[in-house]
Design a protein around this motif. Sequence first.
Motif, PDB file in Angstrom:
ATOM      1  N   ARG A  49      41.368  37.611  36.035  1.00 15.76           N
ATOM      2  CA  ARG A  49      42.247  37.755  34.475  1.00 15.76           C
ATOM      3  C   ARG A  49      41.808  36.271  34.151  1.00 15.76           C
ATOM      4  O   ARG A  49      41.082  36.406  33.201  1.00 15.76           O
ATOM      5  CB  ARG A  49      43.706  38.168  34.615  1.00 15.76           C
ATOM      6  N   LYS A  50      42.654  35.640  34.626  1.00 12.36           N
ATOM      7  CA  LYS A  50      42.883  34.565  33.577  1.00 12.36           C
ATOM      8  C   LYS A  50      40.960  33.604  33.763  1.00 12.36           C
ATOM      9  O   LYS A  50      40.596  32.643  32.843  1.00 12.36           O
ATOM     10  CB  LYS A  50      43.822  32.942  34.827  1.00 12.36           C
ATOM     11  N   ALA A  51      40.572  33.918  35.425  1.00 12.48           N
ATOM     12  CA  ALA A  51      39.351  32.887  35.471  1.00 12.48           C
ATOM     13  C   ALA A  51      38.771  33.588  34.012  1.00 12.48           C
ATOM     14  O   ALA A  51      37.757  32.649  33.748  1.00 12.48           O
ATOM     15  CB  ALA A  51      38.944  33.465  36.905  1.00 12.48           C
ATOM     16  N   ILE A  52      38.572  34.971  33.766  1.00 11.22           N
ATOM     17  CA  ILE A  52      37.699  35.570  32.756  1.00 11.22           C
ATOM     18  C   ILE A  52      37.803  34.988  32.021  1.00 11.22           C
ATOM     19  O   ILE A  52      37.175  34.937  30.772  1.00 11.22           O
ATOM     20  CB  ILE A  52      37.744  36.844  33.507  1.00 11.22           C
ATOM     21  N   ALA A  53      39.341  35.001  31.067  1.00 15.30           N
ATOM     22  CA  ALA A  53      39.492  34.389  29.825  1.00 15.30           C
ATOM     23  C   ALA A  53      38.768  33.045  30.273  1.00 15.30           C
ATOM     24  O   ALA A  53      38.703  32.564  29.282  1.00 15.30           O
ATOM     25  CB  ALA A  53      40.934  34.327  29.807  1.00 15.30           C
ATOM     26  N   ASP A  54      39.123  32.045  30.927  1.00 17.52           N
ATOM     27  CA  ASP A  54      38.882  30.685  31.216  1.00 17.52           C
ATOM     28  C   ASP A  54      37.585  30.208  29.969  1.00 17.52           C
ATOM     29  O   ASP A  54      36.576  29.180  30.176  1.00 17.52           O
ATOM     30  CB  ASP A  54      39.419  30.615  32.124  1.00 17.52           C
ATOM     31  N   GLU A  57      36.032  35.032  28.111  1.00 15.97           N
ATOM     32  CA  GLU A  57      35.428  36.509  27.853  1.00 15.97           C
ATOM     33  C   GLU A  57      37.389  37.686  28.254  1.00 15.97           C
ATOM     34  O   GLU A  57      38.189  36.867  28.335  1.00 15.97           O
ATOM     35  CB  GLU A  57      34.908  36.925  29.103  1.00 15.97           C
ATOM     36  N   ASP A  58      37.131  38.483  27.804  1.00  9.44           N
ATOM     37  CA  ASP A  58      38.275  39.774  28.374  1.00  9.44           C
ATOM     38  C   ASP A  58      37.940  40.403  28.695  1.00  9.44           C
ATOM     39  O   ASP A  58      37.437  41.212  29.294  1.00  9.44           O
ATOM     40  CB  ASP A  58      38.023  40.645  26.836  1.00  9.44           C
ATOM     41  N   ILE A  59      38.793  40.755  30.228  1.00  7.94           N
ATOM     42  CA  ILE A  59      38.765  41.843  31.509  1.00  7.94           C
ATOM     43  C   ILE A  59      38.409  43.294  30.939  1.00  7.94           C
ATOM     44  O   ILE A  59      38.209  44.089  30.985  1.00  7.94           O
ATOM     45  CB  ILE A  59      39.780  41.391  32.407  1.00  7.94           C
ATOM     46  N   ASN A  60      39.233  43.640  29.601  1.00  7.24           N
ATOM     47  CA  ASN A  60      39.087  44.249  29.152  1.00  7.24           C
ATOM     48  C   ASN A  60      37.657  44.805  28.992  1.00  7.24           C
ATOM     49  O   ASN A  60      36.825  46.550  28.202  1.00  7.24           O
ATOM     50  CB  ASN A  60      40.101  44.416  28.219  1.00  7.24           C
ATOM     51  N   HIS A  61      37.094  43.788  28.942  1.00  8.29           N
ATOM     52  CA  HIS A  61      35.390  44.772  27.936  1.00  8.29           C
ATOM     53  C   HIS A  61      35.107  44.802  29.971  1.00  8.29           C
ATOM     54  O   HIS A  61      33.530  45.300  29.011  1.00  8.29           O
ATOM     55  CB  HIS A  61      34.542  43.402  27.196  1.00  8.29           C
ATOM     56  N   LEU A  62      35.199  44.944  31.020  1.00 13.21           N
ATOM     57  CA  LEU A  62      34.531  44.655  31.561  1.00 13.21           C
ATOM     58  C   LEU A  62      34.079  46.639  32.210  1.00 13.21           C
ATOM     59  O   LEU A  62      34.631  47.032  32.040  1.00 13.21           O
ATOM     60  CB  LEU A  62      35.402  45.068  32.765  1.00 13.21           C
ATOM     61  N   ARG A  63      32.570  46.721  32.545  1.00 14.75           N
ATOM     62  CA  ARG A  63      32.033  47.935  33.086  1.00 14.75           C
ATOM     63  C   ARG A  63      31.683  48.812  33.793  1.00 14.75           C
ATOM     64  O   ARG A  63      31.373  49.693  34.164  1.00 14.75           O
ATOM     65  CB  ARG A  63      30.996  48.194  31.120  1.00 14.75           C
ATOM     66  N   LEU A  81      41.796  47.121  39.229  1.00 14.79           N
ATOM     67  CA  LEU A  81      41.097  46.553  38.334  1.00 14.79           C
ATOM     68  C   LEU A  81      40.254  48.623  37.883  1.00 14.79           C
ATOM     69  O   LEU A  81      40.559  48.504  36.911  1.00 14.79           O
ATOM     70  CB  LEU A  81      39.723  46.378  38.469  1.00 14.79           C
ATOM     71  N   LEU A  82      40.224  48.915  38.700  1.00 10.37           N
ATOM     72  CA  LEU A  82      40.155  50.925  38.289  1.00 10.37           C
ATOM     73  C   LEU A  82      41.822  50.712  37.888  1.00 10.37           C
ATOM     74  O   LEU A  82      41.576  52.029  36.959  1.00 10.37           O
ATOM     75  CB  LEU A  82      39.774  51.145  39.506  1.00 10.37           C
ATOM     76  N   ASP A  83      42.168  50.737  38.246  1.00 10.37           N
ATOM     77  CA  ASP A  83      43.900  51.235  37.768  1.00 10.37           C
ATOM     78  C   ASP A  83      44.074  50.588  35.979  1.00 10.37           C
ATOM     79  O   ASP A  83      44.631  51.165  34.965  1.00 10.37           O
ATOM     80  CB  ASP A  83      45.204  50.543  38.027  1.00 10.37           C
ATOM     81  N   LEU A  84      43.681  49.862  36.149  1.00  3.14           N
ATOM     82  CA  LEU A  84      43.698  48.485  34.852  1.00  3.14           C
ATOM     83  C   LEU A  84      42.940  49.441  33.554  1.00  3.14           C
ATOM     84  O   LEU A  84      42.943  49.924  32.271  1.00  3.14           O
ATOM     85  CB  LEU A  84      43.331  47.466  34.771  1.00  3.14           C
TER      86      LEU A  84
END
Length: 242
Positions: A49-54, A57-63, A81-84
């Motif tokens: 999650r931190k690497a994506i933010a770095d 980007e936002d992990i919540n935009h993962l499709r 990730l699928l739980d989230l």
Amino acid sequence: MNIGSQILILEVPIESFFGKTTIYPVLLKDEDGLTLIDTGMLGQLELLRKAIADVGEDINHLRRIILTHQDIDHIGNVHALLDLLPNTALLAHKDDIPYMTGERPFVKLTPERINQMDTVFKQQAEDMIRRLPDLRFAHILKDGEQLPYGGGIQIIHTPGHTPGHISLYVPAQKLLLAADELRVVEGELVGPAESATPDMPLALKSLDKLTVLDAEKVICYHGGFYDQNVKARLQVLSQERG
């Protein structure tokens, strides 16, 4: 590090039973959201999650999640990730999907290997294996398939490291996403790790598929970015196998 406007290289420091290292998953950015290529090591969602933010980007935009193969440091966070984000689509090659759904035992993550882990990793591995039948794949990838993500990618089946291992090629950027088919070691592009590759002759034969690409840049999951005369280096590696 970004390559063009749609390819983002993540740097994820991880700890595992192998010790501390850095892995390099990749994000593909499109108007409808993000595609993640590989998910990192078990129990380390926050580092991902931190690497994506770095990279902004936002992990919540993962499709979507493309899994290049079944190894634990590539699929380790898939359940978290699928739980989230339960609507995230999973994609992988047909030859590795039976291992990821528990129909077949993992090629390398054997019971003997699990028993050698410390208590925390052992529990995480056992929990992951218990949940494998829950995984559902939205799309089964095929060799040579073209997909629109990240400006356009081509799927390249490169078996040997695992039966369904894939690499990906981004023609618009002349970029090869090699997963574990290639590594960068001490600044040089090398082939797959023999100790982690059950069918090394087949993995080396798979290099032939990469030599025909018009690749100028490579991202390796282990070692990161490489751009030193890539086509010539791939030819050398292919010829060295004899």
